[in-house]
Scaffold this motif. Sequence first.
Motif, PDB file in Angstrom:
ATOM      1  N   SER A  90      16.753 -35.617   0.711  1.00  0.00           N
ATOM      2  CA  SER A  90      17.910 -35.205  -0.078  1.00  0.00           C
ATOM      3  C   SER A  90      17.567 -35.198  -1.565  1.00  0.00           C
ATOM      4  O   SER A  90      16.589 -35.804  -1.996  1.00  0.00           O
ATOM      5  N   GLY A  91      18.384 -34.486  -2.327  1.00  0.00           N
ATOM      6  CA  GLY A  91      18.261 -34.534  -3.781  1.00  0.00           C
ATOM      7  C   GLY A  91      17.569 -33.363  -4.425  1.00  0.00           C
ATOM      8  O   GLY A  91      17.744 -33.104  -5.614  1.00  0.00           O
ATOM      9  N   TYR A 109      18.679 -25.155 -10.459  1.00  0.00           N
ATOM     10  CA  TYR A 109      19.450 -25.595  -9.293  1.00  0.00           C
ATOM     11  C   TYR A 109      20.500 -24.553  -8.897  1.00  0.00           C
ATOM     12  O   TYR A 109      20.873 -24.453  -7.727  1.00  0.00           O
ATOM     13  N   ASP A 157      19.604 -30.506  -6.328  1.00  0.00           N
ATOM     14  CA  ASP A 157      20.237 -30.789  -7.605  1.00  0.00           C
ATOM     15  C   ASP A 157      19.318 -30.526  -8.798  1.00  0.00           C
ATOM     16  O   ASP A 157      19.719 -30.717  -9.954  1.00  0.00           O
ATOM     17  N   GLU A 158      18.090 -30.111  -8.529  1.00  0.00           N
ATOM     18  CA  GLU A 158      17.095 -29.939  -9.578  1.00  0.00           C
ATOM     19  C   GLU A 158      16.432 -28.568  -9.493  1.00  0.00           C
ATOM     20  O   GLU A 158      16.492 -27.902  -8.460  1.00  0.00           O
ATOM     21  N   ARG A 197      11.779 -31.641  -7.717  1.00  0.00           N
ATOM     22  CA  ARG A 197      12.075 -32.881  -8.425  1.00  0.00           C
ATOM     23  C   ARG A 197      13.264 -33.553  -7.757  1.00  0.00           C
ATOM     24  O   ARG A 197      14.239 -32.894  -7.357  1.00  0.00           O
ATOM     25  N   ARG A 198      13.162 -34.875  -7.630  1.00  0.00           N
ATOM     26  CA  ARG A 198      14.188 -35.603  -6.900  1.00  0.00           C
ATOM     27  C   ARG A 198      14.316 -36.985  -7.517  1.00  0.00           C
ATOM     28  O   ARG A 198      13.340 -37.740  -7.527  1.00  0.00           O
ATOM     29  N   TYR A 199      15.488 -37.265  -8.042  1.00  0.00           N
ATOM     30  CA  TYR A 199      15.756 -38.582  -8.643  1.00  0.00           C
ATOM     31  C   TYR A 199      14.666 -38.961  -9.646  1.00  0.00           C
ATOM     32  O   TYR A 199      14.079 -40.039  -9.573  1.00  0.00           O
ATOM     33  N   SER A 200      14.394 -38.019 -10.577  1.00  0.00           N
ATOM     34  CA  SER A 200      13.464 -38.206 -11.695  1.00  0.00           C
ATOM     35  C   SER A 200      11.991 -38.307 -11.267  1.00  0.00           C
ATOM     36  O   SER A 200      11.149 -38.705 -12.074  1.00  0.00           O
ATOM     37  N   GLN A 201      11.687 -37.935 -10.055  1.00  0.00           N
ATOM     38  CA  GLN A 201      10.298 -37.962  -9.582  1.00  0.00           C
ATOM     39  C   GLN A 201       9.891 -36.569  -9.120  1.00  0.00           C
ATOM     40  O   GLN A 201      10.640 -35.899  -8.419  1.00  0.00           O
TER      41      GLN A 201
END
Length: 115
Positions: free
Chosen positions: A27-28, A53, A31-32, A98-102
């Motif tokens: 997930s995530g 996104y 959003d990026e 990119r997912r949760y700043s990674q």
Amino acid sequence: QVQLVESGGGLVQPGGSLRLSCTAFGSGFVDEAMGWYRQAPGKERDVVATISYDSRPMYADSVKGRFTISRDNAKNMLYLQMNSLKPEDTAVYYCKGRRYSQDYWGQGTQVTVSS
């Protein structure tokens, strides 16, 4: 397991077309921004195209008018439609998300344009 998996590469003649796909597991990512990059032998990895996104695309000058990036957030998928391929498009193509700043990278898929 969180990962990006590319598919769709191969050998194509100059002037031909290929469609690359990237499946985002986890997930995530929706959003990026996401993007396609490529690395030719002996060269650095360069950006090919990115998409926000909400599906606003940007392209490297070398592929404008020939490549189209798109995404389907409902399916966690990223695509790259490549038309009018040239020998200089030969490279390993990577999906980036990119997912949760990674940042995450796929393993790459080889595209070879040759007669």
